[in-house]
Motif scaffolding. Structure first.
Motif, mmCIF file in Angstrom:
data_model
loop_
_atom_site.group_PDB
_atom_site.id
_atom_site.type_symbol
_atom_site.label_atom_id
_atom_site.label_comp_id
_atom_site.label_asym_id
_atom_site.label_seq_id
_atom_site.Cartn_x
_atom_site.Cartn_y
_atom_site.Cartn_z
ATOM 1 N N LEU A 76 31.974 41.387 46.130
ATOM 2 C CA LEU A 76 32.426 41.912 46.432
ATOM 3 C C LEU A 76 33.819 42.208 45.275
ATOM 4 C CD1 LEU A 76 32.461 43.981 48.601
ATOM 5 C CD2 LEU A 76 34.091 42.727 49.894
ATOM 6 N N ALA A 77 34.246 41.714 45.322
ATOM 7 C CA ALA A 77 35.462 42.075 43.821
ATOM 8 C C ALA A 77 34.773 42.601 42.654
ATOM 9 C CB ALA A 77 36.933 40.840 44.349
ATOM 10 N N ASP A 78 34.501 41.879 42.571
ATOM 11 C CA ASP A 78 33.447 42.893 40.915
ATOM 12 C C ASP A 78 32.658 43.396 41.274
ATOM 13 O OD1 ASP A 78 34.480 40.252 39.907
ATOM 14 O OD2 ASP A 78 32.369 39.121 39.904
ATOM 15 N N ALA A 79 32.309 43.730 42.872
ATOM 16 C CA ALA A 79 31.241 44.884 42.638
ATOM 17 C C ALA A 79 31.892 46.014 43.163
ATOM 18 C CB ALA A 79 30.719 45.231 44.088
ATOM 19 N N LEU A 80 33.947 46.421 43.241
ATOM 20 C CA LEU A 80 34.330 47.948 43.480
ATOM 21 C C LEU A 80 33.818 48.564 42.359
ATOM 22 C CD1 LEU A 80 37.580 45.869 44.980
ATOM 23 C CD2 LEU A 80 35.578 47.736 46.147
ATOM 24 N N PRO A 81 34.069 49.342 41.991
ATOM 25 C CA PRO A 81 33.175 50.571 40.997
ATOM 26 C C PRO A 81 34.729 50.965 40.746
ATOM 27 C CG PRO A 81 33.465 51.759 43.076
ATOM 28 C CD PRO A 81 33.396 50.235 43.130
ATOM 29 N N LEU A 82 34.564 51.005 39.642
ATOM 30 C CA LEU A 82 35.828 51.507 38.434
ATOM 31 C C LEU A 82 35.804 53.169 38.559
ATOM 32 C CD1 LEU A 82 35.257 49.442 35.189
ATOM 33 C CD2 LEU A 82 37.357 49.016 36.353
#
Length: 201
Positions: A76-82
């Motif tokens: 989930l942390a990695d999936a947070l969009p830039l």
């Protein structure tokens, strides 16, 4: 059912007799059983039954679920969009919030992911400890049940002093393995003290 469960049923009369003699007659002065009684604060039979009440299977399945949760937080942390494609104060504010959320989910020792993984490690350690102390106690019961001291106690036709010495000999061995095991458990819990600190939201 493991070896301890099997032995405890057969050993119950002996354990009851050990507790009875220690309660009613006592033990020789200066015997090791006094130190072990102070460590455990239970009679040998009660201490053995307390260990038998430990159920490793109750937490055995928890660790994989906790590790799955830890991976989910990392994903989930990695999936947070830039904040790509837009600039300005709103973009900077979003990026700050995104980094904070990612760190809270899986960014360090106080993150949710780390806590889940550490809890899974503790569950594994506690499971191994329960299996170990149960096996250690079963080994001691296997040795004391056919002993001369056990015969003295079960027949009950010896002098009170002989019965007290027999109960103390068996009791000290049982209590020592329980006391040493519970010291190990305390070390495990002390080593995971950070898990007792609430997370700041």
């Amino acid at each position: 059912m493991d070896r301890l469960d099997e032995l405890l049923t057969a050993a119950d009369p002996l354990l009851g007799r050990v507790d009875q003699v220690l309660s009613e007659i006592g033990a020789p002065g200066g015997h090791d059983v006094w130190r072990e009684l102070r460590r455990v604060r239970l009679l040998p039979g009660d201490a053995a039954r307390a260990v038998a009440g430990l159920r490793p299977t109750a937490i055995l399945d928890a660790a994989p679920e906790l590790r799955a949760d830890a991976r989910a937080y990392a994903d989930l942390a990695d999936a947070l969009p830039l904040a790509s494609g837009w600039t300005g104060e709103a973009s900077e504010a979003y990026e700050k919030a995104r980094r904070s959320a990612a760190e809270h989910l899986n960014g360090g020792p106080d993150s949710l992911g780390h806590r889940m993984a550490a809890t899974a490690d503790l569950a594994d350690s506690l499971t191994a400890w329960m299996l170990r102390i149960r096996a250690d106690l079963a080994a001691v019961l296997t040795e004391v049940m056919p002993s001369i001291e056990a015969i003295v106690l079960i027949t009950g036709d010896q002098l009170p002093s002989d019965q007290a010495a027999a109960a103390a000999a068996i009791g000290s061995r049982l209590l020592r393995v329980v006391a040493d095991g519970y010291d190990e458990a305390e070390d495990l819990l002390t080593g995971s003290a950070e898990l007792q600190t609430p997370l700041l939201v």
